[in-house]
Scaffold this motif. Structure first.
Motif, mmCIF file in Angstrom:
data_model
loop_
_atom_site.group_PDB
_atom_site.id
_atom_site.type_symbol
_atom_site.label_atom_id
_atom_site.label_comp_id
_atom_site.label_asym_id
_atom_site.label_seq_id
_atom_site.Cartn_x
_atom_site.Cartn_y
_atom_site.Cartn_z
ATOM 1 N N GLY A 50 -19.258 17.023 95.976
ATOM 2 C CA GLY A 50 -18.499 16.266 97.590
ATOM 3 C C GLY A 50 -17.209 15.730 96.731
ATOM 4 O O GLY A 50 -17.484 15.469 96.089
ATOM 5 N N MET A 51 -16.121 15.751 96.894
ATOM 6 C CA MET A 51 -14.699 15.761 96.082
ATOM 7 C C MET A 51 -14.557 14.321 96.839
ATOM 8 O O MET A 51 -14.427 12.803 96.023
ATOM 9 C CB MET A 51 -13.234 16.567 96.498
ATOM 10 N N ASN A 52 -13.849 13.961 98.249
ATOM 11 C CA ASN A 52 -14.087 12.817 98.887
ATOM 12 C C ASN A 52 -14.657 12.330 99.813
ATOM 13 O O ASN A 52 -14.841 11.295 100.819
ATOM 14 C CB ASN A 52 -12.488 12.418 99.391
ATOM 15 N N PHE A 53 -15.512 13.326 100.821
ATOM 16 C CA PHE A 53 -16.351 13.256 101.331
ATOM 17 C C PHE A 53 -18.139 14.568 101.416
ATOM 18 O O PHE A 53 -17.222 15.021 100.934
ATOM 19 C CB PHE A 53 -16.887 13.360 103.501
ATOM 20 N N VAL A 104 -15.719 19.818 99.406
ATOM 21 C CA VAL A 104 -16.866 20.065 98.144
ATOM 22 C C VAL A 104 -15.209 20.696 97.320
ATOM 23 O O VAL A 104 -14.514 21.989 97.665
ATOM 24 C CB VAL A 104 -17.662 21.406 98.141
#
Ligand code: MN
Ligand code: MN
Lengths: 461, 461
Positions: free
Chosen positions: A32-35, A39
């Protein structure tokens, strides 16, 4: 995927090279990038690709070198998942193509390892993903900070031995990667005009790599500040007279990498001073290439390139003294702080996750700790089938010049007064990719603009 | 970064909303793709950005709500690092801009927390990165599998309360994100021609987002199989008659997201059947928008859109019976399996990492577990300053149709014989982004082609 027998052969050789025990190959997962569900693009682990070829997250390969058992642990999509993700090829079908008939649910892996570890050694490679570290910690009941320390050296060495020698099918993929990489560099030359932003060129390079069905093999360097070696800032606008350094490469859909560098004059004309430094780098590049053959230590090609750079810098009045003595003392590292090149394959720095001491060096040739040589990723004797990069460069790093000058460091080899006038120069690198052949080397892909004249012509089109 | 007072105010409000204890904000780290140093583009944690604005990896913010202390733990670049990475702005300078004067070496964090936890509650948000899970496990001496369970609910609720209401400076950034997103969709329409590959369009969308100095806000959906809801396959070549569904968005350099969807006829002309379904979706989209205002439950907009879809599908002979009864029974979910929209901000699904039960629902309005409604990320009453997406769609998923038909599921509302003839249709979605105002709503950015005629015109340019 390659044909089934490729993977079967590779696993067969590996199993033979390991004395005993269980080999565990965790595939990578989505990250995950920010959640969790937003992705990054999925990148499979390269060693997993090499032995299984299955480009899917969240599965684990297991080879029992004692019994010959080969298992993939992983789950098929549920009907709910098919509704959201479409009717994809089943895991069983992919495993079949990899030559693996034994596919088991993921939840059976932990008990399998729990049982196996009572009687057999469990071999794994040092994980570079934190989720895999957590998995191994739980599966093997190891404190998290011991997981990487307990990685299997025999497993590492056996994988390095195999992956270092590229097969013909791999060379086909690597040439494809370099072909796309060539297109990227030609496009960068075309775009290297005053008023263009570095970010526009970087974005276009990524577009070319992705439009081919692949990805970038590493984050592109596209900078008018080429002296900053790890520079991923793309916030500048180009102007006449700037040098633009581009170090970028494509990764094919099968995940083989290309990696090239070119340095170009914004607007199409090198200044006299730029031309002179460019030609020193070009000369060192050619010197390095000429000696590529099986049995040659890459360390010696690095030192030959360093000597050629030193000779060139002496001619320009930046260095002085005996060339061999200067190189032995590391005086060239004021300008060439890094290494001549590295292995390339499924990774742009091939197998970097397995450790440079195994990939680039041997028990008898260990990596130097000196400034400059400590950044040389590959030192050992070349063998037929190695794929490597050659990438000498000259970089005027103001902070480093100030530091050395203040300490009068190696002043018998360096004309600091002249060097001082180059502090606004930037940097130049030239990089190509080669495979070592029976008697020498072969450039991967076509040769694109490389001389002063040829590069100027591409920029001016 | 925004101006200093923005961050100071936000932290002040947060501290006041939490009863007592220490708040810990781990910034994100770089993540390796295929080895540790070959990294994905860096994405900072959104909550860290919201309260500190510092877009740098590997630092940790700490607020002591009891004493008012505000600290950033992190290390300045060494001279060695400056040689490789250039002379970047110091951490101290960035912290100053965030209004934080107390900057301490990273190694002091663990002892700080060790000491603090004896007397104070330690609050943290549920980590979605595995390296942060490991950190918290070590810092707080928690088993790794308990880390997420022990996240602080008061901290989550306080962050959600603040981040849900967008400030004017945030709306400026969100409009920028939508402007770039608009450019992406107009370009996709221009490129939606026979012979073009999905991958080419996807690559071009990424190029536009990156050339603007930002990134994609999520992996683009660019597919002629729009019925596959989570479809990131870009391997098809477009042909005349295909519908192309594009769901994509840009993220600005400050990390605010845009998120839009358009569905377009390859070559420029919708067929009669495509036009009919398109207009049902368009109508539901407009119905949903019209009721947007403070105090309106988003769940009710979702149900209104579902009713409009049902009415439209009845007119086309795909559904039958009483509309309200059909919606209450969930019959529309054969075609509209997901939710009407979600919050948007620093994350495309804003604050998804904090939990839908807090972001989209309340203690008294809990999320339904029914098919369809269980995918509605936002149900609660809208407030002024909420930024949301509206994205109804109609998707003909062959596997789902087969499953329902075999079970004669809700056959009083569905004409399966007619539906059967649409199994090759694909899917249509239309999505725009809005901010809730005093009395209603405002579209973020300019309105781009949205009707049958306008979309056809863009494709045919
Ligand atoms: Mn390289
Ligand atoms: Mn959306």
């Amino acid at each position: 995927m390659f044909q089934t027998s490729i993977y079967q052969n590779r696993r067969g050789i590996l199993s033979k090279n390991i004395q005993d025990g269980i080999l565990v190959f965790p595939a990578n997962r989505e990250l995950g990038m920010n959640f969790a569900d937003n992705v990054y693009h999925f990148r499979q682990d390269s060693t997993f690709l090499y032995y299984f070829g299955i480009d899917q997250p969240d599965i684990v390969g297991v080879l029992d070198t004692d019994t010959g058992e080969e298992i993939i642990f992983g789950d098929e999509l549920s009907i709910d998942a098919i509704i959201w993700m479409g009717a994809l090829e089943t895991l069983a079908s992919k495993c079949e193509k990899a030559g693996i008939k034994d596919v088991r649910p993921k939840k059976e892996l932990a008990p399998f390892l729990e049982k196996a570890k009572r009687n057999q050694a469990i071999h794994y490679l040092p994980p570079y993903r934190h989720d895999i570290q957590i998995d191994l910690s739980l599966w093997l009941d190891l404190p998290i900070n011991l997981v990487n320390k307990k990685a299997s050296i025999p497993f590492i060495k056996a994988v390095v031995a195999q992956r270092s020698i590229k097969e013909e099918v791999e060379l086909v993929e690597l040439r494809k990667a370099v072909d796309i990489t060539n297109q990227m560099h030609l496009k960068a030359m075309e775009m290297a005009q005053p008023g263009v932003e570095e970010a526009e060129i970087a974005a276009e390079l990524q577009r070319i790599a992705q439009a081919s069905g692949g990805q970038l093999s590493f984050p592109s360097i596209v900078t008018k500040n080429g002296e900053i070696l790890h520079n991923h800032y793309h916030g500048n606008t180009l102007k006449e007279g700037d040098l633009l350094l581009v170090d970028a490469g494509a990764e094919t859909a099968m995940h083989y990498a290309g990696d090239m560098s070119r340095t170009m004059p914004v607007g199409g004309k090198f200044s006299q001073r730029q031309k002179e430094i460019f030609e020193v780098v070009y000369g060192a590049h050619q010197t390095a290439i000429e000696g590529l053959r099986p049995g040659e230590r890459f360390l010696d090609r690095h030192l030959a390139a360093a000597a050629a750079l030193t000779d060139g810098l002496k001619d320009l009045g930046l260095m002085k003294g005996d060339t061999q003595e200067a190189v032995a003392a590391g005086a060239h590292t004021l300008f060439f702080q890094c290494g001549l090149g590295h292995m390339m394959g499924l990774d742009v720095h091939d197998m970097e996750n397995l450790g440079e001491e195994y990939v680039g060096y041997t028990d008898t040739l260990q990596k130097s700790k000196e400034f400059g040589l400590k950044s040389l990723r590959l030192g050992k004797e070349l063998e037929k089938g190695y794929v490597i990069t050659i990438e000498p460069g000259i970089y005027f790093i103001p902070q480093l010049i100030d530091q050395w000058k203040a300490n009068k460091h190696l002043e018998q080899f360096i004309n600091y007064d002249v060097v001082e006038t180059y502090k606004d120069f930037g940097g130049i690198r030239q990089e190509e990719d080669f495979v070592i052949t029976d008697n020498g080397y072969e450039l991967l892909g076509e040769e694109i603009a490389k001389t002063v004249e040829a590069v100027e012509k591409e920029v001016s089109r």
